[in-house]
Design a protein around this motif. Sequence first.
Motif, PDB file in Angstrom:
ATOM      1  N   ALA A   1     -33.753  85.188  12.553  1.00  0.00           N
ATOM      2  CA  ALA A   1     -34.262  84.725  13.846  1.00  0.00           C
ATOM      3  C   ALA A   1     -34.871  83.339  13.750  1.00  0.00           C
ATOM      4  CB  ALA A   1     -35.302  85.706  14.394  1.00  0.00           C
ATOM      5  N   HIS A   2     -35.470  83.027  12.625  1.00  0.00           N
ATOM      6  CA  HIS A   2     -36.146  81.739  12.467  1.00  0.00           C
ATOM      7  C   HIS A   2     -35.203  80.621  12.054  1.00  0.00           C
ATOM      8  CE1 HIS A   2     -40.348  82.742  13.286  1.00  0.00           C
ATOM      9  NE2 HIS A   2     -39.936  83.963  12.977  1.00  0.00           N
ATOM     10  N   GLY A   3     -34.062  80.959  11.522  1.00  0.00           N
ATOM     11  CA  GLY A   3     -33.066  79.943  11.189  1.00  0.00           C
ATOM     12  C   GLY A   3     -33.649  78.754  10.466  1.00  0.00           C
ATOM     13  N   ALA A   4     -33.443  77.573  11.032  1.00  0.00           N
ATOM     14  CA  ALA A   4     -33.855  76.320  10.394  1.00  0.00           C
ATOM     15  C   ALA A   4     -35.365  76.175  10.285  1.00  0.00           C
ATOM     16  CB  ALA A   4     -33.266  75.132  11.158  1.00  0.00           C
ATOM     17  N   ASP A   5     -36.115  76.887  11.119  1.00  0.00           N
ATOM     18  CA  ASP A   5     -37.577  76.773  11.071  1.00  0.00           C
ATOM     19  C   ASP A   5     -38.141  77.265   9.744  1.00  0.00           C
ATOM     20  OD1 ASP A   5     -37.896  77.772  14.530  1.00  0.00           O
ATOM     21  OD2 ASP A   5     -37.615  75.783  13.668  1.00  0.00           O
ATOM     22  N   LYS A   6     -37.483  78.251   9.170  1.00  0.00           N
ATOM     23  CA  LYS A   6     -37.838  78.775   7.849  1.00  0.00           C
ATOM     24  C   LYS A   6     -39.274  79.292   7.749  1.00  0.00           C
ATOM     25  CE  LYS A   6     -33.872  77.395   6.092  1.00  0.00           C
ATOM     26  NZ  LYS A   6     -32.756  78.224   6.244  1.00  0.00           N
ATOM     27  N   ALA A   7     -39.855  79.742   8.854  1.00  0.00           N
ATOM     28  CA  ALA A   7     -41.241  80.209   8.839  1.00  0.00           C
ATOM     29  C   ALA A   7     -41.456  81.368   7.873  1.00  0.00           C
ATOM     30  CB  ALA A   7     -41.685  80.610  10.246  1.00  0.00           C
ATOM     31  N   PHE A   8     -40.461  82.216   7.692  1.00  0.00           N
ATOM     32  CA  PHE A   8     -40.594  83.370   6.807  1.00  0.00           C
ATOM     33  C   PHE A   8     -39.671  83.265   5.604  1.00  0.00           C
ATOM     34  CE2 PHE A   8     -42.505  84.841  10.667  1.00  0.00           C
ATOM     35  CZ  PHE A   8     -43.479  85.740  10.262  1.00  0.00           C
ATOM     36  N   SER A   9     -39.157  82.073   5.321  1.00  0.00           N
ATOM     37  CA  SER A   9     -38.176  81.913   4.246  1.00  0.00           C
ATOM     38  C   SER A   9     -38.744  82.243   2.874  1.00  0.00           C
ATOM     39  CB  SER A   9     -37.578  80.507   4.254  1.00  0.00           C
ATOM     40  OG  SER A   9     -38.587  79.551   4.002  1.00  0.00           O
ATOM     41  N   GLY A  10     -40.021  82.049   2.673  1.00  0.00           N
ATOM     42  CA  GLY A  10     -40.626  82.330   1.375  1.00  0.00           C
ATOM     43  C   GLY A  10     -41.117  83.756   1.221  1.00  0.00           C
ATOM     44  N   CYS A  11     -40.931  84.579   2.234  1.00  0.00           N
ATOM     45  CA  CYS A  11     -41.442  85.953   2.196  1.00  0.00           C
ATOM     46  C   CYS A  11     -40.537  86.866   1.389  1.00  0.00           C
ATOM     47  CB  CYS A  11     -41.560  86.513   3.607  1.00  0.00           C
ATOM     48  SG  CYS A  11     -42.877  85.775   4.552  1.00  0.00           S
ATOM     49  N   THR A  12     -41.168  87.804   0.721  1.00  0.00           N
ATOM     50  CA  THR A  12     -40.454  88.868   0.020  1.00  0.00           C
ATOM     51  C   THR A  12     -41.063  90.191   0.458  1.00  0.00           C
ATOM     52  OG1 THR A  12     -41.974  88.767  -1.859  1.00  0.00           O
ATOM     53  CG2 THR A  12     -39.972  87.410  -1.984  1.00  0.00           C
ATOM     54  N   THR A  13     -40.517  91.281  -0.025  1.00  0.00           N
ATOM     55  CA  THR A  13     -41.072  92.575   0.341  1.00  0.00           C
ATOM     56  C   THR A  13     -42.527  92.645  -0.107  1.00  0.00           C
ATOM     57  OG1 THR A  13     -40.366  93.623  -1.699  1.00  0.00           O
ATOM     58  CG2 THR A  13     -38.842  93.703   0.167  1.00  0.00           C
ATOM     59  N   SER A  14     -43.255  93.508   0.532  1.00  0.00           N
ATOM     60  CA  SER A  14     -44.679  93.615   0.254  1.00  0.00           C
ATOM     61  C   SER A  14     -45.113  95.065   0.318  1.00  0.00           C
ATOM     62  CB  SER A  14     -45.455  92.799   1.301  1.00  0.00           C
ATOM     63  OG  SER A  14     -46.839  93.019   1.184  1.00  0.00           O
ATOM     64  N   LYS A  15     -46.130  95.415  -0.437  1.00  0.00           N
ATOM     65  CA  LYS A  15     -46.724  96.752  -0.341  1.00  0.00           C
ATOM     66  C   LYS A  15     -47.695  96.829   0.826  1.00  0.00           C
ATOM     67  CE  LYS A  15     -50.778  96.047  -3.158  1.00  0.00           C
ATOM     68  NZ  LYS A  15     -51.685  96.640  -4.096  1.00  0.00           N
ATOM     69  N   GLU A  16     -48.036  95.672   1.395  1.00  0.00           N
ATOM     70  CA  GLU A  16     -48.982  95.620   2.504  1.00  0.00           C
ATOM     71  C   GLU A  16     -48.295  95.990   3.811  1.00  0.00           C
ATOM     72  OE1 GLU A  16     -52.022  95.298   1.658  1.00  0.00           O
ATOM     73  OE2 GLU A  16     -51.664  94.546  -0.359  1.00  0.00           O
ATOM     74  N   ASN A  17     -49.083  96.228   4.842  1.00  0.00           N
ATOM     75  CA  ASN A  17     -48.510  96.540   6.150  1.00  0.00           C
ATOM     76  C   ASN A  17     -48.209  95.269   6.945  1.00  0.00           C
ATOM     77  OD1 ASN A  17     -51.251  95.964   6.710  1.00  0.00           O
ATOM     78  ND2 ASN A  17     -51.213  97.254   8.518  1.00  0.00           N
ATOM     79  N   TRP A  18     -48.371  94.114   6.345  1.00  0.00           N
ATOM     80  CA  TRP A  18     -48.131  92.832   7.006  1.00  0.00           C
ATOM     81  C   TRP A  18     -47.432  91.855   6.084  1.00  0.00           C
ATOM     82  CZ3 TRP A  18     -50.356  89.100   4.107  1.00  0.00           C
ATOM     83  CH2 TRP A  18     -51.388  89.483   3.264  1.00  0.00           C
ATOM     84  N   ILE A  19     -46.748  90.898   6.721  1.00  0.00           N
ATOM     85  CA  ILE A  19     -46.234  89.725   6.023  1.00  0.00           C
ATOM     86  C   ILE A  19     -46.584  88.515   6.886  1.00  0.00           C
ATOM     87  CG2 ILE A  19     -44.367  90.836   4.727  1.00  0.00           C
ATOM     88  CD1 ILE A  19     -42.447  89.776   6.899  1.00  0.00           C
ATOM     89  N   ASN A  20     -46.830  87.392   6.249  1.00  0.00           N
ATOM     90  CA  ASN A  20     -47.189  86.167   6.967  1.00  0.00           C
ATOM     91  C   ASN A  20     -46.085  85.138   6.836  1.00  0.00           C
ATOM     92  OD1 ASN A  20     -49.666  87.022   7.841  1.00  0.00           O
ATOM     93  ND2 ASN A  20     -50.793  86.095   6.158  1.00  0.00           N
TER      94      ASN A  20
END
Length: 166
Positions: free
Chosen positions: A38-57
Amino acid sequence: LVFYLKDGTETDQEDEIGTRYELRRRYWAFALPYIQAAHGADKAFSGCTTSKENWINGSIGIRGFSISCVANYNQARVEFVLSSSSKEKNKDAYDYLFTKKSEIEASLGNALEWGRSDDTKVSYILYRLLDVSVEHESDWTQMAKFHAEWSKKFYDVFVPYLKEKY
């Protein structure tokens, strides 16, 4: 002060099958491709990986401000989080965005929850999807699409306002 070393035969609780941590990791592994696409070129979540937390930033390119996707047992949320190290900067940014509330909500087509949180450093603006659960894999597609759609909407609407100011 006492230190304990693991001998390699022990497993962390968060790695055990069936724990909430394992469930969250599986959900984020499922949802991240939707969000990143959804973010495409914006790459806002490009550095995210899975997490044990209930949130990702996701990063928005302004230090201390982010978009957070939250997956709970009773809802999913997308939050615009103002959490720089300066309480004054966070409140100033919140107040500035709040003056644009009617424009922001009109462009999003929905009312949002606004939390200045005067007693804490952090302020936030959020939108919820109720009656879904990370516990139910049958809800995951709906939740992932919600996280993807609303995190992108938040990025597209909030970031231009803040880039004018910061």
